[in-house]
Design a protein around this motif. Sequence first.
Motif, short mmCIF file in Angstrom:
data_model
loop_
_atom_site.label_atom_id
_atom_site.label_comp_id
_atom_site.label_asym_id
_atom_site.label_seq_id
_atom_site.Cartn_x
_atom_site.Cartn_y
_atom_site.Cartn_z
N PRO A 82 -34.95 -2.89 -15.57
CA PRO A 82 -35.21 -4.13 -16.31
C PRO A 82 -33.94 -4.79 -16.83
CG PRO A 82 -36.74 -2.41 -16.98
CD PRO A 82 -35.70 -1.74 -16.13
N ILE A 83 -33.95 -6.09 -16.86
CA ILE A 83 -32.87 -6.89 -17.44
C ILE A 83 -33.12 -6.99 -18.94
CG2 ILE A 83 -31.79 -9.18 -17.47
CD1 ILE A 83 -33.00 -9.45 -14.55
N ARG A 84 -32.08 -6.82 -19.76
CA ARG A 84 -32.30 -6.88 -21.20
C ARG A 84 -31.03 -7.19 -21.97
NH1 ARG A 84 -33.64 -0.44 -22.28
NH2 ARG A 84 -31.75 0.43 -21.37
N ARG A 85 -31.23 -7.76 -23.15
CA ARG A 85 -30.15 -7.99 -24.08
C ARG A 85 -29.77 -6.66 -24.73
NH1 ARG A 85 -30.75 -8.33 -29.48
NH2 ARG A 85 -32.99 -8.71 -29.25
N VAL A 86 -28.47 -6.44 -24.94
CA VAL A 86 -28.01 -5.22 -25.60
C VAL A 86 -27.51 -5.52 -27.00
CG1 VAL A 86 -26.41 -3.27 -25.48
CG2 VAL A 86 -27.44 -4.17 -23.38
N GLY A 87 -26.54 -6.44 -27.14
CA GLY A 87 -26.06 -6.77 -28.46
C GLY A 87 -24.57 -7.04 -28.49
N PRO A 88 -24.00 -7.31 -29.68
CA PRO A 88 -22.58 -7.62 -29.79
C PRO A 88 -21.70 -6.38 -29.66
CG PRO A 88 -23.62 -7.60 -31.96
CD PRO A 88 -24.72 -7.42 -30.96
N VAL A 89 -20.61 -6.52 -28.89
CA VAL A 89 -19.69 -5.40 -28.68
C VAL A 89 -18.26 -5.76 -29.07
CG1 VAL A 89 -21.05 -4.33 -26.85
CG2 VAL A 89 -19.34 -6.07 -26.27
N GLY A 90 -18.06 -6.95 -29.58
CA GLY A 90 -16.71 -7.34 -29.96
C GLY A 90 -16.70 -8.72 -30.58
N GLY A 91 -15.54 -9.15 -31.04
CA GLY A 91 -15.38 -10.45 -31.64
C GLY A 91 -15.23 -11.54 -30.60
N PRO A 92 -14.96 -12.77 -31.06
CA PRO A 92 -14.85 -13.90 -30.13
C PRO A 92 -13.60 -13.88 -29.27
CG PRO A 92 -14.33 -14.58 -32.37
CD PRO A 92 -14.83 -13.18 -32.47
N GLY A 93 -12.63 -13.03 -29.63
CA GLY A 93 -11.37 -13.01 -28.90
C GLY A 93 -11.27 -11.94 -27.83
N THR A 94 -12.39 -11.44 -27.34
CA THR A 94 -12.35 -10.39 -26.32
C THR A 94 -11.66 -10.90 -25.05
OG1 THR A 94 -14.32 -9.27 -27.13
CG2 THR A 94 -13.75 -8.92 -24.82
N ALA A 95 -10.69 -10.14 -24.57
CA ALA A 95 -9.93 -10.54 -23.39
C ALA A 95 -10.31 -9.74 -22.15
CB ALA A 95 -8.44 -10.39 -23.66
N GLN A 96 -10.47 -8.42 -22.31
CA GLN A 96 -10.79 -7.57 -21.16
C GLN A 96 -11.88 -6.58 -21.53
OE1 GLN A 96 -7.51 -7.12 -22.45
NE2 GLN A 96 -6.24 -8.37 -21.12
N VAL A 97 -12.71 -6.26 -20.54
CA VAL A 97 -13.71 -5.21 -20.68
C VAL A 97 -13.68 -4.37 -19.41
CG1 VAL A 97 -16.13 -4.63 -21.04
CG2 VAL A 97 -15.19 -6.71 -22.08
N HIS A 98 -13.49 -3.06 -19.57
CA HIS A 98 -13.47 -2.16 -18.42
C HIS A 98 -14.30 -0.92 -18.76
CE1 HIS A 98 -10.47 -4.39 -16.12
NE2 HIS A 98 -9.80 -4.55 -17.25
N SER A 99 -14.97 -0.37 -17.74
CA SER A 99 -15.86 0.78 -17.97
C SER A 99 -15.75 1.78 -16.85
CB SER A 99 -17.32 0.31 -18.07
OG SER A 99 -17.51 -0.66 -19.07
N ASP A 100 -16.12 3.01 -17.18
CA ASP A 100 -16.48 3.99 -16.17
C ASP A 100 -17.84 4.54 -16.56
OD1 ASP A 100 -16.00 5.77 -18.23
OD2 ASP A 100 -14.25 6.71 -17.29
N GLN A 101 -18.26 5.68 -16.07
CA GLN A 101 -19.59 6.17 -16.35
C GLN A 101 -19.74 6.72 -17.77
OE1 GLN A 101 -21.44 8.60 -13.29
NE2 GLN A 101 -20.08 7.76 -11.74
N SER A 102 -18.64 6.88 -18.49
CA SER A 102 -18.71 7.49 -19.82
C SER A 102 -18.34 6.56 -20.96
CB SER A 102 -17.82 8.73 -19.87
OG SER A 102 -18.23 9.70 -18.92
N VAL A 103 -17.40 5.66 -20.73
CA VAL A 103 -16.87 4.86 -21.83
C VAL A 103 -16.66 3.42 -21.39
CG1 VAL A 103 -14.47 5.41 -21.29
CG2 VAL A 103 -15.08 4.77 -23.61
N THR A 104 -16.84 2.49 -22.34
CA THR A 104 -16.54 1.08 -22.14
C THR A 104 -15.45 0.69 -23.13
OG1 THR A 104 -18.74 0.49 -21.34
CG2 THR A 104 -17.44 -1.27 -22.32
N ALA A 105 -14.36 0.10 -22.62
CA ALA A 105 -13.23 -0.30 -23.45
C ALA A 105 -13.24 -1.82 -23.58
CB ALA A 105 -11.93 0.17 -22.83
N VAL A 106 -13.34 -2.32 -24.81
CA VAL A 106 -13.35 -3.75 -25.10
C VAL A 106 -12.06 -4.09 -25.83
CG1 VAL A 106 -14.59 -5.63 -26.23
CG2 VAL A 106 -15.87 -3.71 -25.24
N SER A 107 -11.19 -4.87 -25.16
CA SER A 107 -9.88 -5.19 -25.71
C SER A 107 -9.85 -6.63 -26.20
CB SER A 107 -8.79 -4.98 -24.65
OG SER A 107 -8.82 -3.66 -24.16
#
Length: 417
Positions: free
Chosen positions: A143-168
């Motif tokens: 299913p497609i779904r909303r998750v929520g906020p993961v950072g502020g308005p200045g997010t530049a990069q987002v990278h993930s693997d199967q364990s962690v998501t890095a929001v810079s």
Amino acid sequence: MTPRNTHQIRHAKVLSRAAVLVGAGLLVGLTGCQSDSGGQRPAAKPRPSSAPHGYVEGAEESSEQQSRLVLADGGTGTVGVLDLTTEDITPVNVTPSKRTEGVRGLRTDGRFAYLRTDDATYAVDSGTWTVDHGDHVHYYRAPIRRVGPVGGPGTAQVHSDQSVTAVSSVKGGTQLFDRKKLEEGTVPRGRSLSDAGAGAVVPYAEHLLVASAGAGRDTVEVRSRDGASVAVLDEPCASARGEAVTRRGVVFGCADGALLVSEDKGTFSATKIPYGRAVGAGERAVDFRHRAGSTTLAAKAGDDAVWVLDVTDRTWTRIGTGPVVAANTPGEGGPLLVLGEDGALSAYDIATKKRTARTDLLTKGTASAVVEVDISRAYVNDAGGRKVYEIDYNDGLRLARTFPVGFAPTHMVETGR
């Protein structure tokens, strides 16, 4: 409109077009599994002791890649997910209040889309992804779904693997999130990665690669999952900007070329791929685009050319294209696809640098358009025409399908990869 005739799509064209999205105030009520025109239903939940290899609770496994496009209107904040298999459009409420201020940017890690607004960065689960085990892959729909906020308005990069998501953030600092919690539909408490600076943080090979730029720290550092320093790679990367994850390692854009970071049995190494000539700051490759799984990357080279980086051969190719808005390539013998400021899409032979095909697509609103590429098709968003175009790049840029979406798709990313 012609159905997509590849191994990725195993059904004929859906006879009825999905209802057009008319506003951002609708609830997510449609799931990819329910609308699968192949007639398959999710299998009954197996007992833990008998769960088949690759089983993911709440998801349906498929035999082909399940691609979807996440679309966002930069003006109204309307967000929708276009399923390329069923042609259905699912509206998504990004915030609980059902209101989203204008979307300023959109990124993806292959499954989640991250929408940057004036207030925050929000995660949306597109419900489709691929798990690559090296010798085989698994494709999933959920299913497609909303998750929520993961950072502020200045997010530049987002990278993930199967364990962690890095929001810079562009202001410096990176938050690390438990990937499994995001997959469950909740935003866990983020953990700050200390002294990460304003560079990108890329999860890779059960570690974190931290690109530090400026202040005399033009390095890429390897850290453990808990943030402890493991190694600083010998090869520098001056003014690191832009990054891409490939099968051969992680590519970082540097002032003098690219840095390829790879891992073998726990040992990390870095190889510089120089431009081979002087390149000004305005000509640098800083926004890499490529097909998932490919090792050929495309990036704008100033205003009127495109860089093609072959990671396997460790070579750069500069192709003069004229004024360019967006570029991408499927790699591995495929063409370079370039969207020009005139709204025309062109294909170039990378080896000869010659244009081989051209088709007029957009008439206005090209500034935010992108070219997304998968194994057999390319997709271009037309904000002015309120449409998305599917292009068969192996057939002279033939227009395969046109999707009227009912709002201006200012931003677009492809998921399922």
